[in-house]
Design a protein around this motif. Structure first.
Motif, short mmCIF file in Angstrom:
data_model
loop_
_atom_site.label_atom_id
_atom_site.label_comp_id
_atom_site.label_asym_id
_atom_site.label_seq_id
_atom_site.Cartn_x
_atom_site.Cartn_y
_atom_site.Cartn_z
N ARG A 1 -7.76 9.68 0.92
CA ARG A 1 -6.49 9.34 1.57
C ARG A 1 -6.42 10.66 2.59
NH1 ARG A 1 -2.54 12.88 0.44
NH2 ARG A 1 -2.71 14.28 -1.57
N ALA B 1 -4.26 1.40 0.88
CA ALA B 1 -3.44 0.69 1.77
C ALA B 1 -1.97 0.57 1.37
CB ALA B 1 -3.70 -0.78 1.69
N SER B 2 -1.77 1.05 -0.01
CA SER B 2 -0.33 0.78 -0.46
C SER B 2 0.17 2.50 -0.59
CB SER B 2 -0.48 0.44 -2.07
OG SER B 2 -0.60 -0.86 -2.13
N LEU B 3 -0.49 3.41 -0.54
CA LEU B 3 -0.26 4.75 -0.30
C LEU B 3 0.91 5.10 0.70
CD1 LEU B 3 -3.07 6.91 -1.68
CD2 LEU B 3 -1.28 6.17 -3.15
N ARG B 4 2.04 5.76 0.21
CA ARG B 4 2.86 6.08 1.64
C ARG B 4 2.79 7.85 1.52
NH1 ARG B 4 8.62 3.97 0.77
NH2 ARG B 4 8.70 4.64 2.76
N GLU C 1 -6.95 -1.45 -2.15
CA GLU C 1 -5.58 -1.66 -2.46
C GLU C 1 -4.67 -0.48 -2.50
OE1 GLU C 1 -2.80 -4.05 -5.57
OE2 GLU C 1 -4.94 -4.81 -5.35
N LEU C 2 -5.10 0.27 -3.48
CA LEU C 2 -4.34 1.64 -3.55
C LEU C 2 -4.18 2.47 -2.25
CD1 LEU C 2 -2.97 3.80 -5.44
CD2 LEU C 2 -5.45 4.87 -5.70
N GLN D 1 3.71 4.47 8.66
CA GLN D 1 2.95 3.43 8.01
C GLN D 1 2.91 2.12 8.80
OE1 GLN D 1 1.94 5.17 4.98
NE2 GLN D 1 2.06 3.02 4.03
#
Length: 74
Positions: A9, A62-65, A59-60, A71
């Motif tokens: 990330r 792509a979902s992390l902020r 998926e994780l 975003q």
């Protein structure tokens, strides 16, 4: 547990490829299963686990902020 799996990330990694995600999933499955390369009778389960973990990882990520980052091109 898996020290050779790198953080994928931001800010550690700006560009994450499918190959990066698959490599991390493969390393995880190798560690958990205890097999570097599974026997033929375990290959399908091994490959399926790698694919499922790679999908969950994508998926994780792509979902992390991440603080301080927009975003989705915002």
């Amino acid at each position: 547990m898996c020290r050779s799996i790198k953080t994928l990330r931001p800010p550690f990694q700006d560009e994450v490829t499918d190959a990066d995600i698959r490599a991390a999933a493969l390393q995880y499955v190798r560690k958990v299963s205890g097999f570097r390369t599974p026997a033929a009778h375990n290959a399908e389960a091994f490959d399926r686990a790698v694919a499922q973990i790679a999908a969950a990882t994508a998926e994780l990520l792509a979902s992390l902020r991440i603080r301080g980052r927009a975003q989705g091109g915002e």
